[in-house]
Design a protein around this motif. Structure first.
Motif, short mmCIF file in Angstrom:
data_model
loop_
_atom_site.label_atom_id
_atom_site.label_comp_id
_atom_site.label_asym_id
_atom_site.label_seq_id
_atom_site.Cartn_x
_atom_site.Cartn_y
_atom_site.Cartn_z
N LYS A 127 -2.73 4.84 2.86
CA LYS A 127 -1.30 4.80 2.41
C LYS A 127 -2.00 3.98 1.27
CE LYS A 127 0.63 8.61 4.05
NZ LYS A 127 1.96 9.39 2.82
N ILE A 128 -2.12 2.81 1.72
CA ILE A 128 -2.42 1.41 0.40
C ILE A 128 -3.22 1.94 -1.01
CG2 ILE A 128 -3.58 -0.73 -0.39
CD1 ILE A 128 -1.78 -1.56 2.36
N ASP A 129 -4.74 3.02 -0.56
CA ASP A 129 -5.31 3.19 -1.52
C ASP A 129 -5.21 4.18 -2.75
OD1 ASP A 129 -7.17 1.28 -0.01
OD2 ASP A 129 -8.29 3.34 0.97
N GLN A 130 -3.93 5.24 -2.19
CA GLN A 130 -3.29 5.94 -2.86
C GLN A 130 -2.21 5.47 -3.38
OE1 GLN A 130 -1.53 8.72 0.46
NE2 GLN A 130 -3.77 9.52 0.82
N GLY A 131 -1.90 3.95 -3.54
CA GLY A 131 -0.89 3.39 -4.07
C GLY A 131 0.56 3.46 -3.55
N SER A 132 0.33 4.10 -2.41
CA SER A 132 1.64 3.75 -1.78
C SER A 132 2.35 2.49 -1.12
CB SER A 132 2.20 4.61 0.27
OG SER A 132 3.27 6.02 -0.51
N ASP A 133 3.88 1.82 -1.46
CA ASP A 133 3.97 0.44 -0.23
C ASP A 133 4.34 0.87 1.09
OD1 ASP A 133 3.85 -0.16 -2.63
OD2 ASP A 133 5.62 0.00 -3.24
N VAL A 134 4.03 0.13 2.21
CA VAL A 134 3.68 0.14 3.35
C VAL A 134 4.77 -0.56 3.85
CG1 VAL A 134 2.29 0.49 5.43
CG2 VAL A 134 1.74 1.91 3.34
N LEU A 135 5.16 -0.13 5.47
CA LEU A 135 6.16 -0.99 5.51
C LEU A 135 6.03 -0.88 7.39
CD1 LEU A 135 9.40 -2.38 5.81
CD2 LEU A 135 10.46 0.26 6.12
N LEU A 136 5.69 -2.29 7.42
CA LEU A 136 5.46 -2.57 9.07
C LEU A 136 6.94 -3.28 10.41
CD1 LEU A 136 1.39 -4.11 9.07
CD2 LEU A 136 2.49 -1.57 8.66
N GLU A 137 6.97 -2.41 10.62
CA GLU A 137 7.86 -3.12 11.53
C GLU A 137 7.41 -3.72 12.65
OE1 GLU A 137 11.10 -0.44 12.27
OE2 GLU A 137 11.77 -1.24 13.73
N ILE A 138 7.27 -4.48 12.66
CA ILE A 138 5.77 -5.37 14.15
C ILE A 138 6.39 -6.94 14.39
CG2 ILE A 138 4.04 -4.24 12.92
CD1 ILE A 138 3.06 -6.72 11.50
#
Ligand code: ADP
Ligand code: 5GP
Length: 236
Positions: A111-122
């Motif tokens: 996802k990051i390589d594709q340019g999407s921002d990523v949300l981690l709920e941890i």
């Protein structure tokens, strides 16, 4: 993959700071004491914000009523989890409230390589591990208005046993103590207000100067016509 999530100046440009295939994605980390409302907020955020992908974790905990494998979590057994650790398939993993939880590498890096921002709920332990690996990540801590409200929310959710709720409440002080490690704090009193606060953080981060696509800037404002290569001629 590289641990940096900053915009790469070698990639083609659009100059737009929002979700884009022209830059690497931003990694957002959200933590909160159990029952604060983070899952409710994260689901809404991922629906509202174009270009934001909510990562799905693996866990050894059993599904709650209404939870679905592959939508809320990947629910797996202890042995499978151990095999994934051995194969180095987690960005981070932690033992939380008696169960294991882990963030998978593969989908996150894609996802990051594709340019999407990523949300981690941890949880806090996981957040500290991710912050070390991704120095450019953005961490947000959500707090309930008070312990009384938190207790009431856990009871209203009615998804955990009384014993499980007690276990979660006991951890709150320890978790809250980490607040300084997070870049932003959001107090979740009114849901609509919290959502607006979170959206403001996401948009501000996307607009940061350090994330600007330099190729777009150079092409439009710095390079003379003859310095522009054929490849770049048609860019905006
Ligand atoms: P978490 O993921 O932090 O454990 P949840 O998202 O499951 O918490 O929320 C716990 C409960 O609190 C749910 O029943 C949810 O509907 C409720 N809730 C979340 N935010 C608010 C809010 N701002 N006001 C009132 N109730 C809320
Ligand atoms: P719950 O059982 O309520 O869904 O989650 C319990 C806790 O585990 C929450 O604090 C949640 O954020 C955390 N958690 C969920 N997925 C992960 C993960 O992949 N890694 C870590 N470290 N914590 C997680």
């Amino acid at each position: 993959m590289s641990s940096s999530t900053t915009t790469s100046s070698t990639e083609p440009a659009s100059g737009h700071p929002g979700p884009s295939t022209d830059r690497r994605g931003i990694l957002f980390i959200i933590s909160a004491p159990s029952g604060t409302g983070k899952t409710t907020l994260c689901k809404q955020l991922a629906t509202n914000l174009h270009g934001l992908w909510h990562s799905i974790s693996y866990t050894t905990r059993k599904p709650r009523p209404g939870e679905e494998h592959g939508r809320d979590y990947y629910f797996i057994g202890e042995q499978t989890f151990q095999e994934m650790i051995a194969r180095n398939e987690f960005v981070e993993w932690a033992y939380v409230y008696g169960h294991r939880y882990g963030t998978p590498w593969k989908s996150l890096s894609e996802k990051i390589d594709q340019g999407s921002d990523v949300l981690l709920e941890i949880d806090v332990q996981g957040a500290m591990q991710v912050k070390k690996r991704f120095e450019d990540s953005v961490s947000i801590f959500i707090l309930p208005p008070s312990m009384t409200v938190l207790r009431a929310r856990l009871a209203t959710r009615a998804s955990d046993t009384a014993e499980e709720i007690q276990r979660r409440l006991h951890k709150v002080k320890e978790e809250v103590w980490h607040y300084r490690e997070y870049a932003y704090i959001v107090r979740n009193e009114d849901l609509g207000r919290s959502l607006r606060d979170l959206e403001s953080i996401f948009w501000s981060e996307r607009l940061k100067t350090k994330r600007l696509n330099m190729t777009w800037l150079e092409h439009n404002f710095i390079l003379d016509d003859e310095q522009k290569t054929g490849d770049h001629k048609d860019l905006p």
